[in-house]
Write a protein that holds these residues in place. Sequence first.
Motif, PDB file in Angstrom:
ATOM      1  N   THR A   1       0.846  -1.188   0.000  1.00  0.00           N
ATOM      2  CA  THR A   1       0.000   0.000   0.000  1.00  0.00           C
ATOM      3  C   THR A   1       0.890   1.251   0.000  1.00  0.00           C
ATOM      4  OG1 THR A   1      -1.965   1.003   1.020  1.00  0.00           O
ATOM      5  CG2 THR A   1      -0.313   0.061   2.533  1.00  0.00           C
TER       6      THR A   1
ATOM      7  N   ILE B   1      -6.073   3.479   6.860  1.00  0.00           N
ATOM      8  CA  ILE B   1      -6.209   2.147   7.464  1.00  0.00           C
ATOM      9  C   ILE B   1      -6.216   2.267   8.987  1.00  0.00           C
ATOM     10  CG2 ILE B   1      -4.977  -0.042   7.831  1.00  0.00           C
ATOM     11  CD1 ILE B   1      -4.081   0.220   4.831  1.00  0.00           C
TER      12      ILE B   1
ATOM     13  N   ILE C   1      -7.744  -2.821   7.220  1.00  0.00           N
ATOM     14  CA  ILE C   1      -7.537  -2.756   5.775  1.00  0.00           C
ATOM     15  C   ILE C   1      -8.858  -3.203   5.179  1.00  0.00           C
ATOM     16  CG2 ILE C   1      -6.237  -3.603   3.798  1.00  0.00           C
ATOM     17  CD1 ILE C   1      -4.000  -4.412   5.785  1.00  0.00           C
TER      18      ILE C   1
END
Length: 184
Positions: A100, A108, A114
Amino acid sequence: MNELSKYLCLLLRHHPEKAELDMDGHGWVSVEQLIEGVDRYSNYKLDRELLERIVAEDNKGRYRFDENHEKIKCCQGHSVPWVEPELDYCEPPEFLYHGTTTKALEAIVESKAIKKMKRHAVHMQADISKAWQSAERWHKTPVVLKIAASEMYREGYRFGVTENKVWCTEEVPVKYICDKIYKK
């Protein structure tokens, strides 16, 4: 060829209607219809030989042909609501990796998980180098999250793996992120 491959992903994962593709419930479309659709509705030219080369050379193994090479699909990453990815549900390895960006990591942490976003699942890799590929594709500051997948599984989370070895689950609560890796 790279731009054409990205366009194929767009069609096969997110917008089959842009080339009038008849996609089934697992994301399969006719190869002939795909070639005709690309030629008719885009500025690209596609033939069977070029399509075979794109599938064979794709470094992420995103595409799959059926046995007779009459149908094609993307293995995962769909946002099309009626597509159900074909997964082998099983116990994951002890750790999986999610690529990511640092900006996404802030979201997050704030959301405490997530999330799968508009896709069918959160994608993870057993191979950290493949997670780095995912993290770096956004052209922002990449980060790879190490996930305690085995622990999640023991606590009731379900995992599936695609034909190209991408691990999928509904969401990953932040308590299962056991490390943040900022450099390869």
